[in-house]
Design a protein around this motif. Structure first.
Motif, PDB file in Angstrom:
ATOM      1  N   LYS A 156       0.798  -1.228   0.000  1.00  0.00           N
ATOM      2  CA  LYS A 156       0.000   0.000   0.000  1.00  0.00           C
ATOM      3  C   LYS A 156       0.831   1.278   0.000  1.00  0.00           C
ATOM      4  N   ARG A 157       2.093   1.204   0.412  1.00  0.00           N
ATOM      5  CA  ARG A 157       2.884   2.417   0.539  1.00  0.00           C
ATOM      6  C   ARG A 157       4.178   2.373  -0.265  1.00  0.00           C
ATOM      7  N   VAL A 158       5.019   1.370  -0.023  1.00  0.00           N
ATOM      8  CA  VAL A 158       6.353   1.350  -0.624  1.00  0.00           C
ATOM      9  C   VAL A 158       6.294   1.154  -2.140  1.00  0.00           C
ATOM     10  N   ILE A 159       5.582   0.119  -2.595  1.00  0.00           N
ATOM     11  CA  ILE A 159       5.524  -0.164  -4.032  1.00  0.00           C
ATOM     12  C   ILE A 159       4.826   0.950  -4.811  1.00  0.00           C
ATOM     13  N   PRO A 160       3.670   1.482  -4.338  1.00  0.00           N
ATOM     14  CA  PRO A 160       3.058   2.617  -5.050  1.00  0.00           C
ATOM     15  C   PRO A 160       3.991   3.828  -5.145  1.00  0.00           C
ATOM     16  N   CYS A 161       4.755   4.070  -4.090  1.00  0.00           N
ATOM     17  CA  CYS A 161       5.710   5.185  -4.114  1.00  0.00           C
ATOM     18  C   CYS A 161       6.766   4.946  -5.184  1.00  0.00           C
TER      19      CYS A 161
END
Length: 395
Positions: A156-161
């Motif tokens: 939810k956070r690292v990959i989308p960033c």
């Protein structure tokens, strides 16, 4: 003893403070206190919680290398009785090349990491970082500095960033550079911070190269909350900066770190040294970082160049980069060399500051020291501070 304690409770409050020496003798405990009995702390912990707390303190000291004081402080939220989970966390780090000192540093910063599931929480993030090109040494450095990355949700956070950065920067090398310069970026919600900031820059006509320059060189600025970012961008636009130029981005990052009153204070300082308002603004537009130096540093540099070297203030305004240079390591030694060359007529009197202060070390030595060493053998010693030039630049 009990009678004394009971009778003491009847004393007026101002007489209740005392100094009691406590010794353990024949099964009786005497507590050493500098406060009233009524203010003595009482533990609200259940016996089993106290036992877990004690175990955590011992583990942090013996297995993680923390000091007793640090272990007690960090153990407040670590209630575990078995070493199984924390041992598996430490083993994971050791298997990935972390030494004891680095592991200790991670635990001090983020002690709750010892309660993480190594296989489900930690390892997937390590594997992802490796997959985007983070080397083993960089991985250790990044995690040692920012172990809070393990708090981020990978999906939810690292990959989308990462995906958003890739869409902006296009190549993995630039994404990796951005990440290494600001690992905290992955703690941010990219859709709420960087995305609207990039959209604003595009709306104003900033080309991909300018946006890429911002993200890779000043990622923390790119991740600034949008309201603040938009405020500064419009302030920079009002100053007349061109959004197609990289100096536009440099001005943004300077003003994001500086309040308006602070900027006005520094502009006023330059005005006291003979710069007009337009001259100060022009210097800022040429080299925004000239406002980042402390007022003490700015004053010392202007004093040296104007009063000791004799350089007109307006000449400094056209080369504001010299304000940022180290006075002791660069400006003074180079001016000392040029003083001698001017006195001997070996260089022109109208030599611009930037001509000899801006070049690299190697280039300066070639142009102003080695070139004239036959004529002035002492130049290198002057440059290295072993001799005084005894001269003054005049223009």
């Amino acid at each position: 003893m009990l009678g004394f304690l009971c009778s003491r409770q009847l004393l007026p409050l101002k007489h209740r403070r005392t100094h009691l020496g406590f010794l353990q003798q024949n099964g009786f405990f005497i507590v050493k206190s500098f406060t009233s009995v009524g203010s003595l702390p009482e533990s609200n912990q259940k016996p089993e919680e106290e036992e877990k707390h004690s175990f955590a303190v011992s583990y942090l000291i013996n297995s993680c290398g923390l000091s007793t004081k640090s272990a007690i402080l960090k153990s407040r939220r670590l209630l575990f009785q078995s070493p199984e989970r924390p041992d598996s966390v430490l083993n994971l780090f050791k298997e990935n090349g972390f030494n004891n000192a680095q592991i200790s540093k991670i635990v001090r910063k983020h002690p709750q990491i010892l309660l993480s599931d190594p296989e489900k929480t930690l390892l997937p993030k390590i594997e992802f970082l490796r997959s985007i090109g983070v080397s083993s040494s960089d991985l250790i450095t990044i995690i040692s500095l920012y172990p809070f990355l393990f708090r981020c949700n990978l999906r939810k956070r690292v990959i989308p960033c990462y995906d958003f950065l890739k869409s902006v920067l296009l190549v993995d090398e630039k994404v990796l550079t951005t990440f290494k310069r600001s690992p905290r970026a992955f703690l941010s919600n990219v859709t709420k911070t960087m995305a609207p900031n990039i959209a604003l820059l595009r709306q104003l006509g900033a080309p991909p190269s300018t946006i890429s320059f911002l993200v890779t060189n000043y990622p923390s600025s790119a991740f600034t909350k949008h309201a603040k970012f938009a405020e500064v961008v419009h302030q920079v636009m009002e100053m007349g900066f061109d959004p197609t130029k990289t100096v536009f981005v440099e001005a943004i990052q300077v003003l994001l770190k500086m309040s308006k009153p602070k900027l006005e204070s520094k502009l006023e300082l330059y005005r006291r040294w003979g710069w007009s308002k337009d001259m100060a603004l022009a210097a800022f537009k040429r080299f925004p970082s000239c406002m980042q130096s402390s007022e003490e540093k700015m004053t010392k540099t202007m004093d040296f160049l104007v009063n000791k070297v004799g350089w007109p203030p307006q000449h400094i305004a056209t080369n504001p980069v010299v304000i940022k240079l180290s006075l002791e390591k660069r400006t003074i030694p180079r001016c000392s060399v040029v003083q001698i060359l001017l006195a001997k007529g070996l260089v022109k009197n109208n030599l611009a500051l930037g001509t000899f202060l801006k070049p690299t070390e190697r280039k300066f030595l070639e142009l102003f020291v080695i070139r004239f060493q036959d004529d002035v053998p002492e130049l290198l010693n002057v440059y290295q501070g072993k001799m005084s030039s005894g001269c003054r630049i005049s223009v």
